[in-house]
Design a protein around this motif. Structure first.
Motif, short mmCIF file in Angstrom:
data_model
loop_
_atom_site.label_atom_id
_atom_site.label_comp_id
_atom_site.label_asym_id
_atom_site.label_seq_id
_atom_site.Cartn_x
_atom_site.Cartn_y
_atom_site.Cartn_z
N VAL A 110 0.77 -1.56 0.05
CA VAL A 110 0.09 -0.08 -0.09
C VAL A 110 1.01 1.42 -0.24
CG1 VAL A 110 -1.84 1.38 1.19
CG2 VAL A 110 -2.01 -1.24 1.24
N THR A 111 0.61 1.65 -0.99
CA THR A 111 1.42 3.20 -1.27
C THR A 111 0.79 4.73 -1.09
OG1 THR A 111 3.70 3.91 -1.96
CG2 THR A 111 1.63 3.58 -3.37
N GLY A 112 1.01 5.84 -1.36
CA GLY A 112 0.36 6.98 -1.33
C GLY A 112 0.43 8.00 -0.21
N THR A 113 0.38 8.65 0.33
CA THR A 113 0.70 10.00 0.76
C THR A 113 -0.25 9.67 2.20
OG1 THR A 113 0.84 11.51 -0.58
CG2 THR A 113 0.63 12.02 2.20
N ASN A 114 -1.17 9.54 2.38
CA ASN A 114 -2.04 9.63 3.33
C ASN A 114 -3.13 8.18 3.52
OD1 ASN A 114 -1.84 11.88 4.60
ND2 ASN A 114 -3.23 12.92 3.16
N GLY A 115 -3.69 7.17 4.54
CA GLY A 115 -4.22 6.23 4.24
C GLY A 115 -3.71 5.00 4.15
N LYS A 116 -2.84 4.56 4.51
CA LYS A 116 -1.26 3.66 4.31
C LYS A 116 -2.42 2.58 5.23
CE LYS A 116 2.49 5.33 3.76
NZ LYS A 116 2.01 6.95 3.59
N THR A 117 -1.92 3.27 6.48
CA THR A 117 -2.50 2.82 7.56
C THR A 117 -3.38 1.73 8.24
OG1 THR A 117 -0.23 3.65 9.02
CG2 THR A 117 -1.88 2.31 9.84
N GLY A 118 -4.75 2.11 7.82
CA GLY A 118 -5.42 1.62 7.40
C GLY A 118 -5.77 1.21 6.66
N THR A 119 -5.52 0.96 5.47
CA THR A 119 -5.59 0.10 3.88
C THR A 119 -5.30 -0.80 4.72
OG1 THR A 119 -6.09 2.06 2.51
CG2 THR A 119 -5.68 -0.49 1.42
N ALA A 120 -3.81 -0.98 4.73
CA ALA A 120 -2.53 -2.12 4.75
C ALA A 120 -3.49 -3.14 6.11
CB ALA A 120 -1.73 -1.98 5.50
N GLU A 121 -4.10 -1.87 7.63
CA GLU A 121 -4.12 -3.12 7.87
C GLU A 121 -5.85 -3.60 8.14
OE1 GLU A 121 -4.87 -0.68 12.08
OE2 GLU A 121 -3.31 -1.87 13.05
N PHE A 122 -6.70 -2.92 7.49
CA PHE A 122 -7.84 -3.07 6.87
C PHE A 122 -7.67 -4.80 5.52
CE2 PHE A 122 -9.50 1.06 7.00
CZ PHE A 122 -9.64 1.16 8.44
N LEU A 123 -6.75 -4.47 4.71
CA LEU A 123 -6.86 -5.98 4.31
C LEU A 123 -6.36 -7.46 4.45
CD1 LEU A 123 -6.82 -7.04 1.35
CD2 LEU A 123 -4.32 -5.61 0.71
N ALA A 124 -5.36 -7.10 5.80
CA ALA A 124 -4.22 -7.61 6.83
C ALA A 124 -5.44 -8.34 7.15
CB ALA A 124 -3.40 -7.47 7.21
N HIS A 125 -6.85 -8.20 8.09
CA HIS A 125 -7.69 -8.33 8.08
C HIS A 125 -8.42 -8.94 7.23
CE1 HIS A 125 -10.66 -8.09 12.22
NE2 HIS A 125 -12.07 -8.32 11.04
N ILE A 126 -9.17 -8.15 6.62
CA ILE A 126 -10.19 -9.49 5.66
C ILE A 126 -9.41 -10.51 5.30
CG2 ILE A 126 -11.18 -9.30 3.82
CD1 ILE A 126 -11.29 -6.43 4.07
N LEU A 127 -8.44 -10.66 4.76
CA LEU A 127 -7.53 -11.83 4.33
C LEU A 127 -7.52 -13.09 5.32
CD1 LEU A 127 -4.07 -10.12 2.23
CD2 LEU A 127 -6.41 -12.14 1.90
N ASN A 128 -6.86 -12.21 7.02
CA ASN A 128 -6.50 -13.25 8.24
C ASN A 128 -8.16 -13.79 8.02
OD1 ASN A 128 -4.17 -13.28 9.75
ND2 ASN A 128 -4.34 -10.93 9.42
N GLU A 129 -9.06 -13.47 8.21
CA GLU A 129 -11.07 -13.76 8.44
C GLU A 129 -11.25 -14.65 7.54
OE1 GLU A 129 -12.49 -12.75 11.62
OE2 GLU A 129 -10.43 -12.25 12.35
N SER A 130 -10.70 -14.13 6.58
CA SER A 130 -10.66 -15.15 5.55
C SER A 130 -10.08 -16.27 5.18
CB SER A 130 -10.58 -14.51 4.52
OG SER A 130 -11.19 -13.49 4.06
N GLY A 131 -9.24 -16.57 6.34
CA GLY A 131 -8.57 -17.88 6.36
C GLY A 131 -7.32 -18.10 5.73
N ILE A 132 -6.85 -16.82 5.43
CA ILE A 132 -5.07 -16.56 5.05
C ILE A 132 -4.45 -15.53 6.13
CG2 ILE A 132 -3.63 -15.58 3.35
CD1 ILE A 132 -6.28 -15.11 1.42
N PRO A 133 -3.22 -16.53 6.59
CA PRO A 133 -2.48 -16.17 7.53
C PRO A 133 -1.86 -14.95 7.05
CG PRO A 133 -2.39 -18.42 7.80
CD PRO A 133 -2.89 -18.01 6.48
N THR A 134 -2.59 -13.10 7.62
CA THR A 134 -1.62 -12.33 7.28
C THR A 134 -0.58 -11.80 7.75
OG1 THR A 134 -3.19 -12.63 5.40
CG2 THR A 134 -2.31 -10.09 5.78
N ALA A 135 0.46 -11.06 7.50
CA ALA A 135 0.96 -10.33 8.73
C ALA A 135 0.92 -8.65 7.74
CB ALA A 135 2.43 -9.80 9.44
N TYR A 136 0.88 -7.68 8.47
CA TYR A 136 1.25 -6.15 8.59
C TYR A 136 2.73 -5.81 8.77
CZ TYR A 136 1.07 -1.25 9.59
OH TYR A 136 0.31 0.15 9.44
#
Length: 489
Positions: A110-136
């Motif tokens: 995730v790249t950009g000026t603003n929103g990187k942390t939120g977007t990255a955490e959200f994607l990691a959460h979705i992947l984890n909850e979907s059964g894909i062990p994911t780190a941030y």
């Protein structure tokens, strides 16, 4: 191991044979250098070449890797190797040293000026909850299964290669299958992630920031764009002007997201329930997806939409995405509402650019029942041009602003405040209190029932940098202690 097992096959010059040299490890910092290690010597702002060479010799470095053209202050018996592209060579060395962990992981960026942390955490959460062990990996550290690794320099959004590959190895050994990481423009310019291949790379936006480093917005944009040479899929916010440009210039597979413009992923029926929750319908080729999550913020709509698009493109089914969003948490320090017993609201946010200031203040202002107070400063030894803009925005959009410090570093705090004040119109309502703790307490004492206080700039940070010192400083604790004292008093 032999040095030849670590060094790249091309782009290295030396009078010595790497096959004949045995090393026990690698170091890029003299403080961690041990006898028998390869030392990677990089140019630093505070490097004294004579002292550095003497320390490498005294600690028994087995070999030294330098940039082509680097000149040592004197001759040395330590074998020296010269890299035509030192950042590329360093990344490959650490990749080899840790067994190329990135090749065994699905990596999303995730790249950009603003929103990187939120977007990255959200994607990691979705992947984890979907059964894909994911780190941030990002501003908040390296996080996996409730554990957090801190980098040696935890103020960096994207770790340096020595830390990055060590963390990737750690994650792989603990069962991670995927990694979602924030990728900064500094990391792009310095080649920190040059050896990585991103399954998808998400672009949030580009606004004024880091011009002390990049000098121009064009150079800043080009640094971001360069990252997409390493991506198989680009997912881009089309509502951002630079995002629109990026989409037109990329030749790789790409998807667009937007709230305003037409895009591959867009929304309708947006509804926010105060500070409590947000709801909308995501419309894409996957059909219509009902989205609900338990926090607020207009910019979080973009962040969640980018994460949704990336998850769907990664093979997560829409129903799994929908369920995962219900348990999503707002990132620490991103429009984080602090608990208060007094009938008013205190919110902490990491905004530290003019665009982020405006977005955060307007978002909170739409929900504030009473007066809106904003407390902020500007970082020292960072671009001065944005300081008056942030001052003008904060004072114009709030009922009253408290202007204070924010990581002044070695710069005179009063000079920073003067820069902020230069952008404020005389009719604005504000108070200058240089000490941030005192400013927070004064602001809290001003609040009445229904009022809102927005603390901008520190966000998740639990420290303040004054001079060369990184001192403990928690806005959450300051607010908690002050309100507890008021209640008990």
């Amino acid at each position: 191991m032999r040095l030849s097992d670590l060094l790249p096959q091309t782009g290295i010059r030396s009078n010595h044979s790497p096959e004949a040299i045995t090393v026990c490890g690698v170091s890029d910092h003299t403080g961690r250098l041990e006898k028998g290690m390869l030392f990677i010597a990089k140019q630093g702002r505070r490097t004294n070449a004579v002292e550095l060479l003497q320390e490498m010799e005294e600690k028994g470095a087995a070999a030294i890797l330098l940039a082509e053209g680097a000149v040592l202050p004197r001759e040395t018996d330590v074998p020296c190797f010269y890299a035509s592209d030192l950042p590329e060579a360093e990344a490959e060395i650490w990749e080899r040293y840790y067994g190329n962990p990135a090749s065994k992981l699905r990596i999303f960026g995730v790249t950009g000026t603003n929103g990187k942390t939120g977007t990255a955490e959200f994607l990691a959460h979705i992947l984890n909850e979907s059964g894909i062990p994911t780190a941030y990996i990002g501003t908040l550290g390296t996080c996996f299964k409730g554990e957090t690794l801190s980098a040696e320099s935890d103020t960096m959004t994207t770790p340096i290669p020595s830390t990055l590959y060590r963390h990737l190895r750690w994650l792989l050994d603990r069962g991670a299958v995927a990694v979602v990481m924030e990728v900064s423009s500094h990391a792009a310019s310095q080649g920190r992630v040059r050896r990585l291949c991103f399954e998808s790379l998400l672009f949030t936006n580009l606004t004024e920031d880091h011009l002390d480093y990049h000098k121009t917005m064009e150079a800043y944009y080009l640094a971001k764009r360069s990252l997409f040479r390493q991506a198989r899929l680009a997912i881009v916010n089309r509502d951002d002007d630079y995002g629109e440009r990026l989409l037109s210039e990329l030749s790789i597979e790409k998807r667009s997201v937007a709230v305003i413009e037409d895009a591959d992923y867009t929304i309708r029926d947006l509804h926010e329930n105060g500070y409590e929750s947000t709801h909308y319908t995501c419309v894409s080729s996957f059909g219509e997806l009902s989205v609900s999550y338990p926090f607020f913020g207009a910019f979080q709509v973009y962040n969640t939409l980018l994460a949704i698009a990336a998850a769907l493109c990664a093979g997560v089914c829409p129903e799994q995405v929908r369920r995962a969003l219900l348990t999503l948490n707002a990132p620490k320090g991103r429009l984080e509402v602090l608990p208060t017993p007094k009938g008013f609201t205190v919110i902490v946010d990491y905004a530290h650019t003019p665009d982020a200031f405006e977005a955060a203040i307007k978002t909170v202002k739409r929900r504030a029942r009473g007066r809106l107070f904003v407390l902020f400063g500007a970082g020292g030894e960072r671009e001065q041009e944005k300081r008056p803009k942030m001052g003008r925005i904060a004072v114009a959009l709030s009922d009253h602003a408290f202007i204070t410090e924010d990581n002044p570093r070695s710069e005179d705090p009063s000079k920073i405040i003067d820069d902020i004040l230069s952008g404020i119109e005389t009719k604005g309502s504000y108070t200058v209190i240089p000490d941030r703790k005192q400013a927070i307490e004064r602001a809290l004492n001003t609040l009445k029932a229904g009022d809102t206080l927005l603390l901008l700039g520190k966000g998740h940070e639990e420290y303040i940098i004054r001079g060369e010192e990184k001192l403990p400083f928690s806005e959450r604790q300051i607010v908690h202690d002050y309100l507890k004292k008021k209640v008990e008093g």
